[in-house]
Design a protein around this motif. Sequence first.
Motif, PDB file in Angstrom:
ATOM      1  N   LEU A  27       0.831  -1.207   0.000  1.00 54.85           N
ATOM      2  CA  LEU A  27       0.000   0.000   0.000  1.00 54.85           C
ATOM      3  C   LEU A  27       0.864   1.255   0.000  1.00 54.85           C
ATOM      4  CD1 LEU A  27      -2.850   1.314   0.334  1.00 54.85           C
ATOM      5  CD2 LEU A  27      -2.458   1.177   2.806  1.00 54.85           C
ATOM      6  N   ILE A  28       1.882   1.273   0.839  1.00 52.07           N
ATOM      7  CA  ILE A  28       2.766   2.437   0.908  1.00 52.07           C
ATOM      8  C   ILE A  28       3.473   2.646  -0.427  1.00 52.07           C
ATOM      9  CG2 ILE A  28       4.865   3.368   1.980  1.00 52.07           C
ATOM     10  CD1 ILE A  28       3.941   1.971   4.605  1.00 52.07           C
ATOM     11  N   ALA A  29       3.997   1.582  -1.018  1.00 51.89           N
ATOM     12  CA  ALA A  29       4.718   1.704  -2.291  1.00 51.89           C
ATOM     13  C   ALA A  29       3.810   2.223  -3.395  1.00 51.89           C
ATOM     14  CB  ALA A  29       5.323   0.360  -2.691  1.00 51.89           C
ATOM     15  N   SER A  30       2.584   1.731  -3.440  1.00 51.79           N
ATOM     16  CA  SER A  30       1.689   2.156  -4.516  1.00 51.79           C
ATOM     17  C   SER A  30       1.154   3.576  -4.318  1.00 51.79           C
ATOM     18  CB  SER A  30       0.552   1.163  -4.704  1.00 51.79           C
ATOM     19  OG  SER A  30      -0.171   1.004  -3.526  1.00 51.79           O
ATOM     20  N   ASN A  31       1.276   4.110  -3.120  1.00 47.66           N
ATOM     21  CA  ASN A  31       0.813   5.478  -2.835  1.00 47.66           C
ATOM     22  C   ASN A  31       1.952   6.378  -2.381  1.00 47.66           C
ATOM     23  OD1 ASN A  31      -2.265   5.339  -3.006  1.00 47.66           O
ATOM     24  ND2 ASN A  31      -1.746   3.558  -1.760  1.00 47.66           N
ATOM     25  N   TRP A  32       3.178   5.991  -2.663  1.00 46.48           N
ATOM     26  CA  TRP A  32       4.361   6.663  -2.122  1.00 46.48           C
ATOM     27  C   TRP A  32       4.364   8.166  -2.384  1.00 46.48           C
ATOM     28  CZ3 TRP A  32       7.542   6.012   1.573  1.00 46.48           C
ATOM     29  CH2 TRP A  32       8.741   6.749   1.625  1.00 46.48           C
ATOM     30  N   THR A  33       4.125   8.571  -3.596  1.00 47.27           N
ATOM     31  CA  THR A  33       4.182   9.998  -3.933  1.00 47.27           C
ATOM     32  C   THR A  33       3.155  10.790  -3.121  1.00 47.27           C
ATOM     33  OG1 THR A  33       4.866   9.388  -6.154  1.00 47.27           O
ATOM     34  CG2 THR A  33       4.167  11.653  -5.836  1.00 47.27           C
TER      35      THR A  33
END
Length: 142
Positions: A49-55
């Motif tokens: 989840l964090i990686a896919s919403n990092w920006t």
Amino acid sequence: MKPAPPAPSLLTTAFYAFYDLHRPAYHAYAAARLPKEEARLSVTQLFDLIASNWTRIMTEQHPAAWAWNEHTRAVARRAGHTPSPAEDTALLHDDLRLSIDRIATITGTDPARVTALLAAARRTRQPAGPRTPPRPSASRAA
């Protein structure tokens, strides 16, 4: 004119730095609340989840607080129990042996709040001992 966004390699490096800093404590917390496989899945899903919403997460005022909230919410959902922030802080400090500064880092809060939560947890843990009634005041002879 808006500044250009950071290069993707910078975002990748920043994500992996965040991962390396937070994953061990996140996994230890999940493992303390869940069976081993559930803990592993929970942490894996969190970092997906964090990686896919990092920006977007990096635009949050406190990205670590956002991640910690997501993590504790997911663990609570899997465990069927939602501990208070004071209970979580006590677990991190007393059981997992994390320092106040380390807890502040992984939860995205400040050390003073961590200290206050620990104090609150200790107050609720103390058994209520028998109270002695106040002594009656000496009566005045008339």
